[in-house]
Enzyme design. Structure first.
Site, short mmCIF file in Angstrom:
data_model
loop_
_atom_site.label_atom_id
_atom_site.label_comp_id
_atom_site.label_asym_id
_atom_site.label_seq_id
_atom_site.Cartn_x
_atom_site.Cartn_y
_atom_site.Cartn_z
N ASP A 20 0.85 -1.11 -0.01
CA ASP A 20 0.08 0.02 0.15
C ASP A 20 1.00 1.23 0.06
O ASP A 20 2.13 1.09 0.08
CB ASP A 20 -0.88 -0.17 1.39
CG ASP A 20 -1.66 1.25 1.29
OD1 ASP A 20 -2.26 1.52 0.32
OD2 ASP A 20 -1.69 1.73 2.43
N SER A 21 0.26 2.37 -0.18
CA SER A 21 1.20 3.65 -0.19
C SER A 21 1.50 3.97 1.28
O SER A 21 2.55 4.65 1.82
CB SER A 21 0.20 4.92 -0.58
OG SER A 21 -0.93 4.74 0.30
N CYS A 83 -4.36 -1.41 -2.00
CA CYS A 83 -4.47 -0.06 -2.20
C CYS A 83 -5.26 0.41 -3.42
O CYS A 83 -5.10 -0.22 -4.45
CB CYS A 83 -3.13 0.68 -2.62
SG CYS A 83 -3.02 2.55 -2.82
N ASN A 84 -6.29 1.08 -2.99
CA ASN A 84 -7.43 1.10 -4.28
C ASN A 84 -6.97 2.11 -5.22
O ASN A 84 -7.35 2.05 -6.52
CB ASN A 84 -8.66 2.03 -3.40
CG ASN A 84 -9.52 1.07 -2.59
OD1 ASN A 84 -10.14 0.17 -2.74
ND2 ASN A 84 -8.99 0.88 -1.27
N THR A 85 -6.00 3.20 -4.79
CA THR A 85 -5.49 3.89 -5.64
C THR A 85 -4.64 3.25 -6.79
O THR A 85 -4.90 3.61 -7.76
CB THR A 85 -4.84 5.41 -5.05
OG1 THR A 85 -5.67 5.59 -3.94
CG2 THR A 85 -4.54 6.21 -6.01
N GLU A 163 -3.05 8.15 8.71
CA GLU A 163 -1.61 8.01 8.74
C GLU A 163 -0.82 8.45 10.09
O GLU A 163 0.01 8.13 10.37
CB GLU A 163 -0.71 8.44 7.68
CG GLU A 163 -0.81 7.69 6.20
CD GLU A 163 -0.15 6.40 6.29
OE1 GLU A 163 1.10 6.31 6.80
OE2 GLU A 163 -0.53 5.37 5.78
N CYS A 204 -11.01 3.19 0.04
CA CYS A 204 -9.69 3.51 0.39
C CYS A 204 -9.34 2.86 1.60
O CYS A 204 -10.31 2.56 2.54
CB CYS A 204 -9.47 5.19 0.67
SG CYS A 204 -7.85 5.38 1.28
N THR A 205 -8.11 1.82 1.76
CA THR A 205 -8.02 1.08 2.78
C THR A 205 -7.58 1.69 3.81
O THR A 205 -7.46 1.08 4.97
CB THR A 205 -6.64 0.06 2.35
OG1 THR A 205 -5.64 0.90 2.00
CG2 THR A 205 -7.29 -0.71 1.08
N HIS A 206 -7.38 3.10 4.07
CA HIS A 206 -6.97 3.84 5.11
C HIS A 206 -8.33 4.23 6.11
O HIS A 206 -8.29 4.27 7.10
CB HIS A 206 -6.41 5.38 4.92
CG HIS A 206 -4.83 5.22 4.57
ND1 HIS A 206 -4.52 4.70 3.33
CD2 HIS A 206 -4.05 5.44 5.41
CE1 HIS A 206 -3.09 4.58 3.28
NE2 HIS A 206 -2.69 5.33 4.58
N1 DGL Z 1 -4.66 3.46 0.86
C1 DGL Z 1 -4.84 3.98 -0.45
C2 DGL Z 1 -6.09 3.71 -1.05
O1 DGL Z 1 -6.61 2.67 -0.51
C3 DGL Z 1 -4.64 5.55 -0.72
C4 DGL Z 1 -3.97 6.58 0.18
C5 DGL Z 1 -3.12 7.42 -0.64
O2 DGL Z 1 -3.74 8.40 -0.86
O3 DGL Z 1 -2.00 7.23 -0.53
O4 DGL Z 1 -6.41 4.25 -2.11
#
Ligand code: DGL
Length: 286
Positions: A20-21, A83-85, A163, A204-206
């Site tokens: 992930d990011s 990570c969705n992005t 984060e 978004c996984t966050h």
């Molecule tokens: N966790 C990431 C996602 O699922 C994105 C967080 C980021 O912007 O880096 O999209």
């Protein structure tokens, strides 16, 4: 990868690589580890270059390739883009680059989870700017059910709060205010008065870090879903079909965590996402 290497079936004793990011993918890792308790995992959080969600698709693809290469170099039997992005922008490229290594994303499973819950009121997707602008969830949801109404809302500030570990009581008012801001129009019903979606997808996984607060804001008649469980089930079923699950439980099951920056913070804050302490965290340079 050479041709002779690329024809080989991966070794089922190898770990599963997850990236992930930053720390958001730890919510997916936690579900993967529960679904496949015999497996070993190696997790990479590209914390030095977070957020991905405000970057251009080309940049996200470049970063995702570098993170994947590092995991593949260390030896993995499958790759999970938690990570969705990155899933939205880079999944196809990664699957091509690393074939025949199985590569899984979180967008399809997330869309599947939401489509299963959704009724005629539709689905509200909460995600990063990049994921919303690229329309990956819109496409994936309509593929599951062409008559679904899909709303999208970019909530980029939520990633930063997550984060930083600004969860729960620690930063109640700022977090609450930012969550309310992200949901403006949805929680007060103004923009959705005629069609109030009863399903909210955390794209978004966050965002699962704020699940309780989001649930309280959207109200009890709205189902909040995320992709972690469905992704874990998809990966587990597929690896079983491919005969890539370990036949004997791993003896030393300590997870390996890699971060491209902020190892101490990763260790400390990562526990909120993972739901347990992270011990084995090291710095990696991509
Ligand atoms: N966790 C990431 C996602 O699922 C994105 C967080 C980021 O912007 O880096 O999209």
């Amino acid at each position: 990868m050479s041709d002779s290497q690329s024809d080989q079936q991966p070794d089922r004793q190898l770990p599963i690589g997850v990236f992930d990011s930053g720390m958001g993918g730890l919510t997916v890792l936690s579900a993967l580890a529960k679904a496949m308790p015999n497996e070993q995992f190696i997790y990479l959080g590209d914390s030095a270059r977070l957020p991905y969600g405000t970057k251009s698709p080309d940049t996200v693809v470049r970063y995702a390739r570098q993170a994947s290469k590092e995991l593949v170099r260390r030896g993995v039997k499958a790759l999970v883009v938690a990570c969705n992005t990155a899933s939205a922008s880079a999944l196809k490229m990664l699957a091509q680059d690393f074939a025949p290594l199985p590569v899984y994303g979180v967008v399809e499973p997330g869309a599947q989870a939401a489509a299963m819950q959704a009724d005629a009121s539709g689905v509200l997707v909460l995600a990063t700017e990049s994921t919303i602008l690229g329309g990956a969830y819109q496409r994936a949801l309509l593929q599951q059910n062409p008559s679904l109404t899909v709303f999208g809302r970019a909530c980029p500030l939520w990633v930063t709060l997550a984060e930083q570990g600004w969860v729960g009581d620690q930063a109640a008012s700022l977090t609450q205010h930012t969550l309310e801001h992200g949901l403006r129009g949805f929680v007060d019903g103004a923009a959705y008065a005629s069609s109030h979606p009863k399903t909210v997808l955390l794209g978004c996984t966050h965002f699962p870090l704020f699940r309780q607060q989001i649930e309280a804001l959207v109200g009890a008649d709205v189902q909040v879903v995320d992709s972690a469980q469905t992704t874990a089930a998809t990966v587990s079923n597929d690896l079983s079909k491919l005969d890539l699950l370990r036949d004997t439980p791993v003896t030393d099951n300590e997870m390996v965590f890699l971060a491209t920056d902020g190892v101490e913070r990763f260790r400390k804050v990562g526990g909120y996402f993972f739901g347990g302490p992270l011990t084995n965290v090291s710095l990696v340079d991509l």
